[in-house]
Design an enzyme around this catalytic site. Structure first.
Site, PDB file in Angstrom:
ATOM      1  N   ARG A 237       0.870  -1.181   0.000  1.00  0.00           N
ATOM      2  CA  ARG A 237       0.000   0.000   0.000  1.00  0.00           C
ATOM      3  C   ARG A 237       0.903   1.226   0.000  1.00  0.00           C
ATOM      4  O   ARG A 237       1.978   1.220   0.617  1.00  0.00           O
ATOM      5  CB  ARG A 237      -0.896   0.038   1.248  1.00  0.00           C
ATOM      6  N   GLU A 266      -4.594   7.660  -4.209  1.00  0.00           N
ATOM      7  CA  GLU A 266      -4.932   7.032  -5.493  1.00  0.00           C
ATOM      8  C   GLU A 266      -6.303   7.492  -5.958  1.00  0.00           C
ATOM      9  O   GLU A 266      -7.189   7.649  -5.121  1.00  0.00           O
ATOM     10  CB  GLU A 266      -4.911   5.505  -5.347  1.00  0.00           C
ATOM     11  N   HIS A 284      -1.973   0.654  -9.723  1.00  0.00           N
ATOM     12  CA  HIS A 284      -2.544  -0.312  -8.779  1.00  0.00           C
ATOM     13  C   HIS A 284      -3.206  -1.478  -9.518  1.00  0.00           C
ATOM     14  O   HIS A 284      -4.427  -1.657  -9.476  1.00  0.00           O
ATOM     15  CB  HIS A 284      -3.540   0.360  -7.819  1.00  0.00           C
TER      16      HIS A 284
END
Ligand code: NAP
Length: 324
Positions: A237, A266, A284
């Site tokens: 993360r 994000e 991601h």
């Protein structure tokens, strides 16, 4: 009577159909406007919630008095206020295992991509810069035979380590909360203390869950411990790494490169990372293959339906609250 369920992120049509055959289904649709209002309308009568990618805690769930389960279509559960769910006795399920190999593939893609500068040299070639045989400015570094440092030798960490050990003859170092004797045996992996791993590894791969213990685990001090020739990979993360400190380290070439799938915020939006040729930035996509996203949805649906039948689901994040 059918139970009411709230779907808070996109599900494929066949998965929605599967739910509609069993439940009264409401689907959150951000295109319809006020997301909070949609929560407020659906949650008071919802028995179950399924989805991914939205923070869920007291603010969203206070009105959800009937809630029997939340099923996350992810393995990571840092979006959920677990202390609050535990206090309320709300079971949370996740989707481990089904995404392990796919996410490990992506981790290795970042290792290869940074070491051999794949995206950077693709852009260079397409920009018409390839005028003669390449020389040192285009050289990369080897992957095979190097030291692979895994921070968090869990499911995904071990799958990356296997690729490194058996595919690329790498020496595996690891650090985590506990020793893993079976993996030490299988992979010849060597346990290191935190600073030792950072200072010795050629590739540092971060694959720990985000928690209070791992937030900003890698900052200025840790980046300074890494070798100038080392490469940092983050598929965990974004908040596990101090992104401003990383940008500085990359700008000043204090480490060779970084391969990133995840970010503090994000989608990434404007970022100094874009100007850095030694940063490989992906949006991601760790688990984002057709096969694995389908498998994750099916795993999440299995957990969800099982829990709503009153049976114990396979992947409980907080098993202590299950009243079975
Ligand atoms: P896992 O099997 O639970 O492995 C996590 C590992 O991290 C465990 O070995 C654990 O060590 C270690 N760890 C925990 N806290 C630590 C700390 N403070 N310092 C060092 N090590 C620590 O989980 P997983 O399935 O491999 O997934 C790991 C994470 O990857 C997820 O939580 C998720 O956030 C992320 N992920 C990202 C993507 C993506 O799309 N980029 C996809 C999937 C997953 P112990 O076993 O000793 O406790």
């Amino acid at each position: 009577m059918k139970k009411n369920v709230f779907v808070f992120s996109r599900l494929a049509p066949e998965h929605l159909e599967r739910l509609r055959a069993q439940f009264n289904v409401t689907v959150l649709d951000p295109k319809l406007g006020d997301v909070d209002a949609q929560y407020a309308a659906a949650l008071p009568t919802a028995h179950g919630m399924i989805g991914v990618g939205r923070p869920l805690g007291a603010k969203q769930l206070a009105q959800a008095g009937q809630l029997e389960v939340i099923s996350s279509v992810s393995v990571g559960y840092d979006n959920y206020d677990l202390a609050y769910l535990n206090e309320r006795g709300i079971p949370l399920t996740n989707t481990p295992d089904v995404l392990t190999e796919t996410t490990a593939d992506l981790g290795f893609a970042l290792i290869m991509g940074t070491a051999r500068r794949v995206a950077e040299l693709d852009a260079w070639t397409k920009a018409g810069q390839w005028k003669r045989t390449v020389d040192t400015p285009q050289f990369g570094v080897d992957v095979h035979g190097k030291k692979l440092g895994i921070l968090g030798l869990g499911r995904i960490g071990a799958a990356i380590a296997r690729r490194g050990r058996f595919g690329f003859n790498m020496e595996v170092l690891y650090h985590g909360n506990s020793r893993k004797p079976e993996l030490e045996q299988e992979l010849g992996a060597r346990f290191c203390d935190f600073d030792g791993l950072l200072s010795e590894a050629d590739f540092v791969v971060v694959v720990v869950p985000l928690s209070d213990a791992t937030r900003k685990l890698i900052g200025k001090r840790e980046l300074e411990l890494m070798k100038p020739s080392a490469i940092l990979i983050n598929i965990a993360r974004g908040q596990v790494i101090d992104e401003a400190a990383l940008v500085e380290a990359l700008q000043e070439k204090r480490i060779l490169a970084a391969g990133l799938d995840v970010y503090e915020k994000e989608p990434l939006g404007e970022s100094p990372l874009y100007a850095l040729p030694n940063a490989l930035t992906l949006p991601h996509i760790g688990s984002a293959t057709h096969e694995t996203r389908r498998a994750m949805a099916e795993c999440a649906l299995d957990n969800f339906e099982t829990a709503l039948r009153g049976e114990r689901p396979k992947n409980l994040v907080n098993p202590q609250v299950w009243k079975g």
